[in-house]
Design an enzyme around this catalytic site. Sequence first.
Site, PDB file in Angstrom:
ATOM      1  N   ASP A   8       6.558   8.232   7.579  1.00 32.99           N
ATOM      2  CA  ASP A   8       5.220   7.722   7.375  1.00 32.99           C
ATOM      3  C   ASP A   8       5.190   6.336   8.024  1.00 32.99           C
ATOM      4  O   ASP A   8       6.239   5.720   8.231  1.00 32.99           O
ATOM      5  CB  ASP A   8       4.920   7.631   5.868  1.00 32.99           C
ATOM      6  CG  ASP A   8       3.590   6.989   5.581  1.00 32.99           C
ATOM      7  OD1 ASP A   8       2.592   7.377   6.220  1.00 32.99           O
ATOM      8  OD2 ASP A   8       3.540   6.088   4.719  1.00 32.99           O
ATOM      9  N   ASP A  10       2.513   3.310   7.451  1.00 34.15           N
ATOM     10  CA  ASP A  10       2.160   2.182   6.581  1.00 34.15           C
ATOM     11  C   ASP A  10       2.981   2.191   5.298  1.00 34.15           C
ATOM     12  O   ASP A  10       2.987   3.170   4.559  1.00 34.15           O
ATOM     13  CB  ASP A  10       0.669   2.227   6.248  1.00 34.15           C
ATOM     14  CG  ASP A  10      -0.210   2.082   7.479  1.00 34.15           C
ATOM     15  OD1 ASP A  10       0.209   1.401   8.433  1.00 34.15           O
ATOM     16  OD2 ASP A  10      -1.311   2.661   7.492  1.00 34.15           O
TER      17      ASP A  10
END
Length: 175
Positions: A8, A10
Amino acid sequence: MNKAVFLDRDGVINEVLSDRVKFVNKPADLYLLEGVGDAVRLLNEHGYDVFVVTNQGGIALGYMKEQQLHEVHKKMLREIETHGGTIKEIAYCSHAPKAGCACRKPEPKMITDLANKYDINLEVSYMIGDRDVDITAGKRAGVKTILVGEEDVPEADYHFPHLLDAAKWIAEQSI
């Protein structure tokens, strides 16, 4: 078949909701978290293709243009490369959070599309995220899941404070 780590963005690679930045909508907003470049390099050195899979609903919501996202990702790639790490590809979902699309995490489409494209063996691969949607997407794709950060997601297979800790553990498993 190849092995991979899907990250991922952020909260795993870069700061978000921090004192310096709320959301990453332009390159100046991107601050890599400590150890990220070294973590990607370590994973590469141990034979893992590294991919980024990220929900970027801010595009559909009008907070940023797709070209701005590409500029943010160029900066991220450059900064990771200064540490010797390589991200093979970035997949993103630009749809709004409630759009019901097949690519937005927790759906696994970004992971499975990359796996098909690059001949990835999902059974020996990992999804690393900082939220429940990341872990659910990884589970649905058939990879092992790692939660980083402070959120509690009991479904995660493993939990580490930071990406570098997770990368060191993965490297030890591949010896």
